[in-house]
Design a protein around this motif. Sequence first.
Motif, short mmCIF file in Angstrom:
data_model
loop_
_atom_site.label_atom_id
_atom_site.label_comp_id
_atom_site.label_asym_id
_atom_site.label_seq_id
_atom_site.Cartn_x
_atom_site.Cartn_y
_atom_site.Cartn_z
N ALA A 23 0.84 -1.20 0.00
CA ALA A 23 0.00 0.00 0.00
C ALA A 23 0.88 1.25 0.00
O ALA A 23 0.58 2.23 -0.71
CB ALA A 23 -0.94 -0.01 1.21
N SER A 24 1.99 1.24 0.74
CA SER A 24 2.91 2.38 0.74
C SER A 24 3.62 2.51 -0.60
O SER A 24 3.81 3.62 -1.11
CB SER A 24 3.97 2.21 1.85
N VAL A 25 4.01 1.38 -1.16
CA VAL A 25 4.65 1.39 -2.47
C VAL A 25 3.69 1.95 -3.51
O VAL A 25 4.06 2.78 -4.36
CB VAL A 25 5.14 -0.02 -2.87
N LEU A 26 2.42 1.53 -3.46
CA LEU A 26 1.42 1.99 -4.41
C LEU A 26 1.24 3.51 -4.32
O LEU A 26 1.12 4.19 -5.33
CB LEU A 26 0.09 1.27 -4.20
N ALA A 27 1.22 4.04 -3.11
CA ALA A 27 1.09 5.49 -2.94
C ALA A 27 2.26 6.21 -3.60
O ALA A 27 2.08 7.23 -4.27
CB ALA A 27 1.02 5.83 -1.45
N ALA A 28 3.48 5.67 -3.46
CA ALA A 28 4.65 6.27 -4.10
C ALA A 28 4.56 6.12 -5.62
O ALA A 28 4.88 7.05 -6.37
CB ALA A 28 5.92 5.63 -3.57
N LEU A 29 4.13 4.95 -6.09
CA LEU A 29 3.98 4.73 -7.52
C LEU A 29 3.01 5.73 -8.14
O LEU A 29 3.26 6.26 -9.23
CB LEU A 29 3.46 3.31 -7.79
N ASN A 30 1.93 5.99 -7.46
CA ASN A 30 0.89 6.87 -8.00
C ASN A 30 1.35 8.31 -8.15
O ASN A 30 0.68 9.09 -8.83
CB ASN A 30 -0.38 6.77 -7.16
N THR A 31 2.47 8.67 -7.55
CA THR A 31 3.01 10.03 -7.71
C THR A 31 4.18 10.06 -8.69
O THR A 31 4.70 11.13 -8.99
CB THR A 31 3.47 10.61 -6.36
#
Length: 94
Positions: A23-31
Amino acid sequence: MITVGMNYHVISGKQELFEEKFASVLAALNTAEGHDNSHLWKDVADDASYMITSEWSDEQAFKDFIQSEAFHAVTNWGKEEILSDRPRHKIYKH
């Protein structure tokens, strides 16, 4: 456009922690510049085996992301002893 398949095998019992970290990785990916979308997949035959598929505008955008501070800030797999093996990434060009 490219799709990256990132394969991970986690230590038994660390599946929930891996999924939370994703979930943290996804948040970073989305930016990330050049990132389109990503999905987490779990192997039905081995519940400690995962694959993340991620679509990018080009290979350089993906490489820039995995070398970024944002990526390193959310990926401390080794420090937390989550993975049972090295991650394996494959790039598929469209």
